[in-house]
Motif scaffolding. Structure first.
Motif, PDB file in Angstrom:
ATOM      1  N   LEU A  22      -5.635  -3.106  -4.587  1.00  0.00           N
ATOM      2  CA  LEU A  22      -6.898  -2.388  -4.703  1.00  0.00           C
ATOM      3  C   LEU A  22      -6.990  -1.711  -6.066  1.00  0.00           C
ATOM      4  CD1 LEU A  22      -6.989  -0.771  -1.152  1.00  0.00           C
ATOM      5  CD2 LEU A  22      -8.022  -2.919  -1.910  1.00  0.00           C
ATOM      6  N   SER A  23      -8.194  -1.457  -6.506  1.00  0.00           N
ATOM      7  CA  SER A  23      -8.408  -0.848  -7.818  1.00  0.00           C
ATOM      8  C   SER A  23      -8.002   0.622  -7.844  1.00  0.00           C
ATOM      9  CB  SER A  23      -9.867  -1.000  -8.242  1.00  0.00           C
ATOM     10  OG  SER A  23     -10.722  -0.356  -7.317  1.00  0.00           O
ATOM     11  N   GLU A  24      -7.880   1.234  -6.666  1.00  0.00           N
ATOM     12  CA  GLU A  24      -7.430   2.622  -6.591  1.00  0.00           C
ATOM     13  C   GLU A  24      -6.734   2.849  -5.257  1.00  0.00           C
ATOM     14  OE1 GLU A  24     -10.510   5.684  -6.064  1.00  0.00           O
ATOM     15  OE2 GLU A  24     -11.939   4.058  -5.817  1.00  0.00           O
ATOM     16  N   LEU A  36     -14.393   3.819   0.583  1.00  0.00           N
ATOM     17  CA  LEU A  36     -14.145   2.934   1.713  1.00  0.00           C
ATOM     18  C   LEU A  36     -14.887   1.610   1.562  1.00  0.00           C
ATOM     19  CD1 LEU A  36     -14.235   5.570   4.580  1.00  0.00           C
ATOM     20  CD2 LEU A  36     -12.218   4.410   3.649  1.00  0.00           C
ATOM     21  N   VAL A  37     -16.122   1.672   1.122  1.00  0.00           N
ATOM     22  CA  VAL A  37     -16.896   0.438   0.929  1.00  0.00           C
ATOM     23  C   VAL A  37     -16.272  -0.404  -0.183  1.00  0.00           C
ATOM     24  CG1 VAL A  37     -19.124  -0.461   0.146  1.00  0.00           C
ATOM     25  CG2 VAL A  37     -19.047   1.329   1.879  1.00  0.00           C
ATOM     26  N   ASN A  38     -15.847   0.248  -1.261  1.00  0.00           N
ATOM     27  CA  ASN A  38     -15.199  -0.476  -2.349  1.00  0.00           C
ATOM     28  C   ASN A  38     -13.924  -1.162  -1.849  1.00  0.00           C
ATOM     29  OD1 ASN A  38     -14.930  -1.270  -5.114  1.00  0.00           O
ATOM     30  ND2 ASN A  38     -13.333   0.275  -5.323  1.00  0.00           N
ATOM     31  N   MET A  39     -13.145  -0.451  -1.036  1.00  0.00           N
ATOM     32  CA  MET A  39     -11.931  -1.033  -0.479  1.00  0.00           C
ATOM     33  C   MET A  39     -12.252  -2.244   0.389  1.00  0.00           C
ATOM     34  SD  MET A  39      -9.193   0.651   2.162  1.00  0.00           S
ATOM     35  CE  MET A  39     -10.439   0.733   3.433  1.00  0.00           C
ATOM     36  N   LEU A  40     -13.295  -2.137   1.208  1.00  0.00           N
ATOM     37  CA  LEU A  40     -13.695  -3.246   2.066  1.00  0.00           C
ATOM     38  C   LEU A  40     -14.107  -4.470   1.253  1.00  0.00           C
ATOM     39  CD1 LEU A  40     -15.695  -1.329   4.796  1.00  0.00           C
ATOM     40  CD2 LEU A  40     -13.537  -2.542   5.099  1.00  0.00           C
ATOM     41  N   TRP A  41     -14.880  -4.257   0.192  1.00  0.00           N
ATOM     42  CA  TRP A  41     -15.306  -5.378  -0.646  1.00  0.00           C
ATOM     43  C   TRP A  41     -14.124  -6.026  -1.350  1.00  0.00           C
ATOM     44  CZ3 TRP A  41     -19.254  -8.283  -0.148  1.00  0.00           C
ATOM     45  CH2 TRP A  41     -20.444  -7.776   0.362  1.00  0.00           C
ATOM     46  N   GLU A  42     -13.195  -5.205  -1.847  1.00  0.00           N
ATOM     47  CA  GLU A  42     -12.019  -5.760  -2.511  1.00  0.00           C
ATOM     48  C   GLU A  42     -11.159  -6.555  -1.534  1.00  0.00           C
ATOM     49  OE1 GLU A  42     -10.080  -2.507  -4.501  1.00  0.00           O
ATOM     50  OE2 GLU A  42     -11.632  -2.424  -6.061  1.00  0.00           O
TER      51      GLU A  42
END
Length: 66
Positions: A22-24, A36-42
């Motif tokens: 993940l990016s972070e 959370l949304v960013n994590m889901l997309w990644e």
């Protein structure tokens, strides 16, 4: 991870590890929707990029149920 892979190899069992980078860092109790949304997309992109391996695991699991 190395030990699990070695055990599976000795037993003749396929070993798969899915570990998206993940990016972070995201805490287990994260509440920030944007993170959370960013994590889901990644994670979705990661699975998509490895879709053939995911399908292979699904075939093995389905075969084991029969």
């Amino acid at each position: 991870m190395d030990r699990a892979r070695a055990w599976c190899s000795m037993a003749g069992v396929p070993y798969y590890r899915f570990n998206p980078q993940l990016s972070e860092d995201v805490a287990m109790d994260e509440k920030d929707d944007e993170k959370l949304v960013n994590m889901l997309w990644e994670a979705k992109e990661y699975v998509h990029s490895r879709r053939n391996t995911v399908k292979e695991v699904a075939r093995l699991l389905t075969k084991a149920e029969q």
